[in-house]
Design a protein around this motif. Structure first.
Motif, PDB file in Angstrom:
ATOM      1  N   PRO A  42       0.801  -1.232   0.000  1.00  0.00           N
ATOM      2  CA  PRO A  42       0.000   0.000   0.000  1.00  0.00           C
ATOM      3  C   PRO A  42       0.831   1.277   0.000  1.00  0.00           C
ATOM      4  N   GLU A  43       2.116   1.196   0.342  1.00  0.00           N
ATOM      5  CA  GLU A  43       2.913   2.421   0.414  1.00  0.00           C
ATOM      6  C   GLU A  43       3.330   2.946  -0.953  1.00  0.00           C
ATOM      7  N   TYR A  44       3.151   2.158  -2.012  1.00  0.00           N
ATOM      8  CA  TYR A  44       3.494   2.640  -3.344  1.00  0.00           C
ATOM      9  C   TYR A  44       2.344   3.476  -3.892  1.00  0.00           C
ATOM     10  N   PRO A  45       2.566   4.748  -4.218  1.00  0.00           N
ATOM     11  CA  PRO A  45       1.496   5.551  -4.820  1.00  0.00           C
ATOM     12  C   PRO A  45       1.044   4.955  -6.153  1.00  0.00           C
ATOM     13  N   GLU A  46      -0.196   5.153  -6.469  1.00  0.00           N
ATOM     14  CA  GLU A  46      -0.737   4.581  -7.697  1.00  0.00           C
ATOM     15  C   GLU A  46       0.010   5.089  -8.926  1.00  0.00           C
ATOM     16  N   TRP A  47       0.335   6.371  -8.952  1.00  0.00           N
ATOM     17  CA  TRP A  47       1.036   6.924 -10.119  1.00  0.00           C
ATOM     18  C   TRP A  47       2.389   6.250 -10.313  1.00  0.00           C
ATOM     19  N   TYR A  48       3.000   5.875  -9.198  1.00  0.00           N
ATOM     20  CA  TYR A  48       4.323   5.271  -9.275  1.00  0.00           C
ATOM     21  C   TYR A  48       4.267   3.873  -9.884  1.00  0.00           C
ATOM     22  N   VAL A  49       3.297   3.063  -9.431  1.00  0.00           N
ATOM     23  CA  VAL A  49       3.122   1.731 -10.003  1.00  0.00           C
ATOM     24  C   VAL A  49       2.764   1.836 -11.486  1.00  0.00           C
ATOM     25  N   ASP A  50       1.889   2.771 -11.819  1.00  0.00           N
ATOM     26  CA  ASP A  50       1.529   2.982 -13.218  1.00  0.00           C
ATOM     27  C   ASP A  50       2.765   3.276 -14.066  1.00  0.00           C
ATOM     28  N   SER A  51       3.634   4.132 -13.566  1.00  0.00           N
ATOM     29  CA  SER A  51       4.806   4.533 -14.345  1.00  0.00           C
ATOM     30  C   SER A  51       5.789   3.379 -14.521  1.00  0.00           C
ATOM     31  N   ILE A  52       5.884   2.497 -13.523  1.00  0.00           N
ATOM     32  CA  ILE A  52       6.739   1.319 -13.672  1.00  0.00           C
ATOM     33  C   ILE A  52       6.162   0.388 -14.736  1.00  0.00           C
ATOM     34  N   MET A  53       4.832   0.241 -14.750  1.00  0.00           N
ATOM     35  CA  MET A  53       4.206  -0.563 -15.801  1.00  0.00           C
ATOM     36  C   MET A  53       4.534   0.007 -17.180  1.00  0.00           C
ATOM     37  N   VAL A  54       4.515   1.316 -17.306  1.00  0.00           N
ATOM     38  CA  VAL A  54       4.830   1.950 -18.588  1.00  0.00           C
ATOM     39  C   VAL A  54       6.309   1.777 -18.932  1.00  0.00           C
ATOM     40  N   HIS A  55       7.180   1.795 -17.936  1.00  0.00           N
ATOM     41  CA  HIS A  55       8.611   1.560 -18.182  1.00  0.00           C
ATOM     42  C   HIS A  55       8.823   0.232 -18.908  1.00  0.00           C
ATOM     43  N   GLU A  56       8.240  -0.842 -18.381  1.00  0.00           N
ATOM     44  CA  GLU A  56       8.435  -2.150 -19.010  1.00  0.00           C
ATOM     45  C   GLU A  56       7.716  -2.235 -20.350  1.00  0.00           C
ATOM     46  N   LEU A  57       6.567  -1.576 -20.460  1.00  0.00           N
ATOM     47  CA  LEU A  57       5.866  -1.528 -21.743  1.00  0.00           C
ATOM     48  C   LEU A  57       6.705  -0.808 -22.788  1.00  0.00           C
TER      49      LEU A  57
END
Length: 494
Positions: free
Chosen positions: A320-335
């Motif tokens: 829960p400590e990871y902000p949503e925007w941060y997880v989203d941006s990591i997903m985009v990194h790998e994409l």
């Protein structure tokens, strides 16, 4: 590849240094040497990459791999495997060297005839019954085991998960799993055939071609439609659900998740089609036949852009400590890596900045546009640290080489935010419109191939309508960070 950050109550750090295979021991593969003297001694070879000098092999070009794994339900025991390699000789060959360093070889055939073999260094050296002439095609069949338990001092290859296995071969670990020409300069098509017990699901790169049952076991077959580097191979075996949805232009989006976590992960998985659409607006059509997220119940310490099916740690989506925007941006990194690093692969590992710099750029740009996390602030922070990163790891396009006889990680801060900083400087130098044209032309021109830093410099110069070699020499090879165009007040810590 991207490191999963540690827990923190504050904003997660923008700079990550992934944990990657730090050292590979000399051959742990044991093999029965067919009793006969070879025409010349078996010698380990490499293609001379400055960072991984013993990986890759000269004298042939691989067209395709056909790899069969038999998994019996225990991720601590070796899998039985058969690797078939179709290749063309680019030089006369007395021996054929393959990279392979963690398994037992039972037999080798070349064009249907038994061949002698030996192991030396990290190579499996095959001696065909007759020399191979330049231009001749050959099929090498190796019957071997594939050990999911890492040898002492090694990392990478198979990842043991809570319910099975996955792969993480970047940068130099595919040859811990199967015999291959383990360098991204030699991309090839792949077919995987995975047999597993009832109750388990096997998924691999590409698209499914067959599924057959025999007794209590099932065999799945998958084939890639585009060439792939060995470091990007992916096979997942576990108690998984395979979820399907549509992406832009009808693209198949296929996610593989632990069945027990299907509902928990859905809020993240449903974002992928929109993220693909965002990337397509930036750089053009998605380059492969499918995409998806593979969620592994394992603590790898990183996320990984395996082609068409990116590998993620489960806890990235559940802490829960990871902000949503941060997880989203990591997903985009790998994409983003599917364009930059997967479709357009590095010619040598010194070109890694092109992979990670671009993936980090789009990670940061997505956070800027979608979550109001200012790109300018992130780049200014990177600029402050840039000189120290260069001192530690070398300039972006000239990483410090390992000490003689040693292997080191090449995934350092300078190839992440330090290389995204180069792209920011380039956009400042040539303007947004020219920069956007360059990005689209880069992935279009080199699709399904390999490209080097020099290729990027030439294309950027042509796009800008002027010679940019001086600009790139300073930004890519300089020990100190040059002044940032448009921001004379920025301080790099000089």
């Amino acid at each position: 590849m991207l490191l999963t950050p540690g827990a923190t109550a504050s904003r997660p750090k923008a700079v990550r240094t992934p944990r990657i295979a730090a050292a590979l021991i000399a051959a742990t593969a044991s093999a029965a040497l067919v009793a006969a003297s070879a025409p010349s001694p078996a010698t380990p070879l490499g293609i001379g990459d400055p960072l991984f000098p013993h990986l890759g092999n000269p004298g042939y070009d691989v067209a395709s791999y056909d790899i069969a794994f038999t998994y019996r339900g225990d991720n601590r025991k070796p899998l039985d495997a058969i690797t078939k390699i179709d290749a063309r000789a680019t030089a006369p060959l007395e021996h054929v060297n393959l990279d392979f360093a963690h398994g037992t070889v039972g037999s080798v055939e070349v064009n249907g005839k038994r061949a002698r073999f030996d192991t030396t260094g990290e190579d499996l050296v095959v001696t065909p019954s007759a020399s191979i002439g330049r231009g001749e095609r050959m099929r090498i069949t190796v019957r071997h085991t594939s050990d999911p338990v890492p040898a002492e001092g090694t990392e990478g290859g198979w990842v043991r998960t809570g319910d099975g296995l996955a792969m993480a071969n970047q940068a130099d670990a595919a040859h811990l799993v199967f015999p291959c020409n383990d360098h991204p300069a030699d991309k090839a098509l792949f077919t995987f055939r995975v047999t597993a017990p009832k109750g388990l699901t096997a998924v691999a790169n590409g698209l499914p071609t067959a599924k057959t049952r025999s007794g209590t076991a099932t065999t799945w077959a998958y084939r890639t439609h585009h060439p792939m580097a060995t470091e990007l191979a992916q096979v997942s075996i576990g108690r998984s659900s395979v979820l399907h949805r549509k992406g832009p232009h009808g693209l198949l989006v296929r996610d593989v998740v632990p069945t027990k976590d299907r509902e928990v992960l859905e809020r993240w998985l449903k974002k992928t089609p929109g993220q693909i659409g965002w990337m397509e607006k930036k750089v053009g059509r998605y380059p492969f036949e499918a995409y998806g997220v593979l969620v592994a119940e394992a603590q790898t310490g990183f996320e990984l852009e395996t082609q068409t099916l990116s590998l993620f740690e489960r806890e990235l989506f559940t802490r829960p400590e990871y902000p949503e925007w941060y997880v989203d941006s990591i997903m985009v990194h790998e994409l983003a890596h599917q364009w930059f690093g997967d479709s357009v692969s590095p010619r040598s590992w010194s070109d890694l900045w092109l992979n990670e710099g671009h993936a980090t750029w789009y990670e940061a740009l997505y956070a800027d546009e979608q979550a109001k996390q200012p790109l300018k602030d992130r780049m200014r922070d990177a600029y402050r640290q840039s000189d120290s990163w260069r001192a530690t790891g070398g300039p972006p396009a000239r990483p410090k080489q390992p000490a003689p006889g040693q292997k080191i990680s090449i995934f350092r801060p300078v190839v992440y935010d330090g290389s995204a900083l180069v792209l920011y400087a380039l956009r400042q130098e040539i303007g947004h419109r020219a920069f956007d044209r360059l990005q689209r032309e880069w992935v279009r021109t080199h699709r399904d191939g390999n490209a080097a830093t020099a290729d990027f410099v030439r294309l950027a110069s042509r796009t800008a309508g002027r010679d940019l070699s001086g600009f790139f020499d300073a930004w890519l090879y300089g020990e100190k960070t040059p002044p940032m165009p448009g921001h004379p007040d920025w301080d790099s810590g000089k």
